[in-house]
Design an enzyme around this catalytic site. Sequence first.
Site, short mmCIF file in Angstrom:
data_model
loop_
_atom_site.label_atom_id
_atom_site.label_comp_id
_atom_site.label_asym_id
_atom_site.label_seq_id
_atom_site.Cartn_x
_atom_site.Cartn_y
_atom_site.Cartn_z
N ARG A 1 68.17 105.01 141.43
CA ARG A 1 68.40 106.45 141.62
C ARG A 1 69.48 106.98 140.68
NH1 ARG A 1 65.70 108.26 146.20
NH2 ARG A 1 65.52 106.84 147.96
N ASP B 1 62.19 116.49 144.08
CA ASP B 1 62.28 115.68 142.86
C ASP B 1 60.93 115.58 142.15
OD1 ASP B 1 61.19 114.17 144.94
OD2 ASP B 1 62.49 112.43 144.64
N THR C 1 53.58 115.29 151.26
CA THR C 1 54.91 115.47 151.83
C THR C 1 55.30 116.95 151.81
OG1 THR C 1 55.49 113.37 150.80
CG2 THR C 1 57.30 114.61 151.76
N ASP D 1 53.61 114.46 144.04
CA ASP D 1 52.65 113.43 143.68
C ASP D 1 51.33 113.78 144.37
OD1 ASP D 1 51.80 110.96 142.66
OD2 ASP D 1 52.56 109.85 144.36
N GLY E 1 51.18 115.51 147.00
CA GLY E 1 51.39 116.85 147.57
C GLY E 1 51.44 116.82 149.10
P1 IMP Z 1 53.74 112.98 147.79
O1 IMP Z 1 53.69 113.26 149.24
O2 IMP Z 1 52.73 111.95 147.38
O3 IMP Z 1 53.67 114.21 146.92
O4 IMP Z 1 55.08 112.23 147.53
C1 IMP Z 1 56.25 112.85 147.23
C2 IMP Z 1 57.40 111.88 147.31
O5 IMP Z 1 57.00 110.55 146.94
C3 IMP Z 1 58.47 112.27 146.35
O6 IMP Z 1 59.37 113.18 146.93
C4 IMP Z 1 59.09 110.94 146.01
O7 IMP Z 1 60.08 110.62 146.94
C5 IMP Z 1 57.96 109.95 146.11
N1 IMP Z 1 57.35 109.66 144.79
C6 IMP Z 1 56.17 110.11 144.31
N2 IMP Z 1 55.95 109.69 143.05
C7 IMP Z 1 57.03 108.96 142.72
C8 IMP Z 1 57.43 108.28 141.51
O8 IMP Z 1 56.74 108.24 140.48
N3 IMP Z 1 58.64 107.66 141.57
C9 IMP Z 1 59.44 107.67 142.66
N4 IMP Z 1 59.12 108.30 143.79
C10 IMP Z 1 57.92 108.95 143.82
MG MG Z 2 61.33 112.87 147.54
#
Ligand code: IMP
Ligand code: MG
Length: 176
Positions: free
Chosen positions: A163, A98, A105, A101, A103
Amino acid sequence: MKELIHEMLSEKQVEEKIEELAQQLSRDYEGKTLHLICILKGSVFFFTELAKRVTVPVTIDFMAVSSYGDGTESSGTLNVRKDLDEDIAGLECLIVEDIIDSGNTLSRTKKMLAERNPASLKICTLLDKPERRETQVDVDYTGFVIPDKFVVGYGLDYAQKYRNLPYIGVLEFVEE
Ligand code: IMP
Ligand code: MG
């Protein structure tokens, strides 16, 4: 605190972009079967709309990973809550996400899946917030690059809410 949502991307904008991505994927995977991997729960709305529009043969699987709690900050550790049902060895895999952010995850998820010897392993994300990147991750297909705002809708949640909004909106907290 009251939660307000300001539309950032309309349902039409999102669906037109998904159509474009699906056409590109159909060209790039011509003659192959594409194994789509949905990262639950946030990607599910994007995933089904994308899968419906891809014209090459598709197989699907689901996995639930997270590095987020109920808040808006990444905790930094990968938690695999549900693994894939099928082995991906030899398959042309596309991780459907989706939003990227920090990166964290996705880079961890990709590394884990790469060890299972897929024929190929690429990433398709609906949204990208590059300003927030902590871990570099190669994204092959991106819907929209967005500014550093917390967004909800089209699968994205805040504390499991919103959602089901058909559009993508910026979440704002205001004093009541
Ligand atoms: P990352 O590991 O920081 O890249 O986080 C990725 C996950 O964080 C995404 O798959 C989302 O589930 C959640 N996430 C990151 N930014 C947002 C946002 O702006 N709204 C909702 N969920 C977010
Ligand atoms: Mg996600």
